[in-house]
Design a protein around this motif. Sequence first.
Motif, short mmCIF file in Angstrom:
data_model
loop_
_atom_site.label_atom_id
_atom_site.label_comp_id
_atom_site.label_asym_id
_atom_site.label_seq_id
_atom_site.Cartn_x
_atom_site.Cartn_y
_atom_site.Cartn_z
N ILE A 179 1.31 -1.34 0.57
CA ILE A 179 -0.07 0.46 -0.59
C ILE A 179 1.08 1.24 0.39
O ILE A 179 1.29 1.19 0.81
N VAL A 180 1.09 2.37 -1.17
CA VAL A 180 2.32 2.91 -1.25
C VAL A 180 1.33 4.18 -1.23
O VAL A 180 0.26 4.83 -2.14
N PHE A 181 1.75 5.14 -0.18
CA PHE A 181 0.77 6.76 -0.86
C PHE A 181 2.00 7.75 -0.95
O PHE A 181 3.44 7.19 -0.53
N THR A 182 1.83 8.52 -1.75
CA THR A 182 2.76 10.30 -1.88
C THR A 182 2.29 10.85 -0.63
O THR A 182 1.37 11.16 -0.63
N TYR A 183 3.99 11.72 -0.25
CA TYR A 183 3.30 12.80 1.40
C TYR A 183 3.39 13.96 0.67
O TYR A 183 5.31 14.30 -0.32
N GLN A 184 3.22 14.92 -0.40
CA GLN A 184 3.41 16.08 -0.96
C GLN A 184 2.69 17.25 -1.02
O GLN A 184 2.09 17.39 -0.42
N GLY A 185 3.84 18.02 -1.40
CA GLY A 185 3.89 19.71 -0.22
C GLY A 185 2.63 19.87 -1.69
O GLY A 185 2.72 19.67 -2.65
N ASP A 186 2.60 21.36 -1.84
CA ASP A 186 1.95 22.33 -2.33
C ASP A 186 3.02 22.78 -4.02
O ASP A 186 3.10 22.58 -5.45
N GLY A 187 3.97 22.78 -3.15
CA GLY A 187 5.63 23.03 -4.59
C GLY A 187 5.99 21.96 -5.03
O GLY A 187 6.26 21.70 -6.41
N ASP A 188 5.84 20.62 -4.70
CA ASP A 188 6.42 19.50 -5.14
C ASP A 188 5.64 19.09 -5.87
O ASP A 188 5.22 18.78 -6.86
N LEU A 189 3.72 18.89 -5.72
CA LEU A 189 3.11 18.34 -6.44
C LEU A 189 2.34 19.27 -7.73
O LEU A 189 1.81 18.65 -8.68
N GLY A 190 2.32 20.75 -7.53
CA GLY A 190 1.44 21.48 -8.15
C GLY A 190 2.58 22.31 -9.08
O GLY A 190 2.09 23.08 -9.32
N SER A 191 4.02 22.45 -9.14
CA SER A 191 4.64 23.30 -9.70
C SER A 191 5.19 22.65 -10.62
O SER A 191 5.50 21.91 -11.23
N ILE A 192 6.57 21.62 -9.43
CA ILE A 192 8.06 20.64 -10.55
C ILE A 192 6.92 19.71 -11.12
O ILE A 192 7.20 19.00 -11.28
N GLY A 193 6.37 18.71 -10.01
CA GLY A 193 5.86 18.61 -9.98
C GLY A 193 4.47 18.29 -11.06
O GLY A 193 3.83 16.55 -11.10
#
Lengths: 251, 356
Positions: free
Chosen positions: A89-103
């Motif tokens: 069971i895998v999940f990501t834990y990301q912030g807004d810069g990580d998820l919404g900008s560079i990623g």
Amino acid sequence: MEQLVYKRTSLIRPDTSSGFCPGCMHSTVCKLIGEVIEDLHIEDKVAVVFGVGCNGLAMNYLTFDNTTSPHGRACAVANGVKKSSPETIVFTYQGDGDLGSIGLGETVAAANRGDNISVIFVNNGIYGMTGGQMAPTTLIGMKATTAPQGRKAELHGYPMHMCELLDSLTAPVYLERVSCNTAANVIKTRKAMKKAFQNQIDGKGFSMVEIVTTCPTNWGYSTLDALTFLEEEMFKEYPLGVIRDKTEGGK
Amino acid sequence: MARIFMKGNEAIAEAAVRAGCRFYAGYPITPQNEIPEYMARRLPEVGGNFVQGESEVASINLVYGSAQTGTRSMTSSSSCGISLMSEGISFIASARIPAVYVNVARGGPGIGAIQPAQQDYLQATKASGNGGFRMIVLAPYDVQEAVDMTYAAFDIADRDRNPVLILADGVLGTIMEPIMLPEEKSPEEVKALKDAKRNWALVGHRPDEKRAMIEPGRFAGQEPANIENAKLYETWDKDIQVEEYLIDDAEVVIAAYGISARIAKSAISLLRKDGYKVGLIRPKTVSPFPYASFANLDFGKVKAILDVEMSIPAQMIWDVQYAVRGRCPIETTLRSGGEIMGRDQILKAAKELCER
């Protein structure tokens, strides 16, 4: 007769203290992650893929399998894990810069493929780890070290709404925006996370829980004033609620 | 096993599957498209997974994730696509994860040309990403060698828990040749290879299982990890592979790898017929580089070294110079930008040096 009604999650190391700033909601989010994993009895088959940012501090005290992805690539890494180890069971834990900008590319592509992963997305409208630069989610008028006069629409564009953006795709199964500012909202966040994990266990596909949080340090507010800003300004831009729920064959 | 006729790219893909590769992610780029296309139809047959990444950046990170589960995993690309993978490769090297990737190289810099070239040598051998990590880099010169090296690369990657690069080029990717394929690993063998990595794999562990942590987190700081990695790199002398061809009496020694070396060999057979004493040193591992083969030449006999590369300016010449240390002149004959090395130009350059 005594009855145990609450205990600290065993998935946070007892011998370390939080590296998060006072008033930061990452601590609460981490606690909830631990509790949800215990609720679902998946302690022995869970793995987290951290993005790059303040979320990564959690690697120092969460006890289960973890890895760090290059900045923004968490969804791609998590999908690689899931494809080759479907029982994990895998999940990501990301912030807004990580998820919404560079990623952004990796996030949208994973959601569009309907990858069977869970995404925990912490949106505080600012780059925390690097010291308060403008994020894709920074509000109009909100000051950042790279937008010293405040975010201007004509110069920087508008705040990005990741749940709504992903809602334009066909594949995602569950998108909800929550917060941790009150006890009631903490309970809702816990429920939302549990649902995102359960969807993966049931093989339903891509789920994302966006948690709108504070960053007192980089917003330049006291912890209490940060809460007021969250409730009066952030929630206006990012209204809480279920954006999509196809879990039971709904919308 | 029967000899079969296969295109280089497809042969590389089949060799990977036979070595137990069960995950491939990649993004279209010429001249290596037959690798993802082959994997898309072949991997599902053996219970593996193919993902077309949304970019090379995503593809290498899909491999980073998959390989962390202990699954033999691979990607491929070409030149500018490989550049996009640099960060992911660096993360794989940092986390000490076994993975294999193939560069079917084309012209450069930038988008360059889709035709074959050898312009990624320094990137491949010296700095495939930030942070000063090293990799074993295998450079095949025909399709059979590409097959054998791909098959072996997975074992090396697992042994060292480090990425391994196959540095091919557009000729090897697109040429068809008769080859012998290696034995296909059985499902039981593939499972055993994965299970052997369970103690560190990112698959979920019971709290009492004490997972062997992978980077980040193995050490209190970065420097201890760098020191441990450096110790690994120092063990690679045993992995050096080189072909020394007709160098015992040679007055001119050609230095070439990959497709240039194959063309040079063809030139040498003609030169020898005409009485020119020309030999070849062909690094098969360009990292670690066979410095000793050059350093141990009889410089009383060798008049000059002719560095033959499909790269302008020359790149491997830095390694040759490092080994030769000024003991004889080093000349070049070069092509670049997708132009294939000509046998005639090697003949001309070698004859001139012999007659000096």
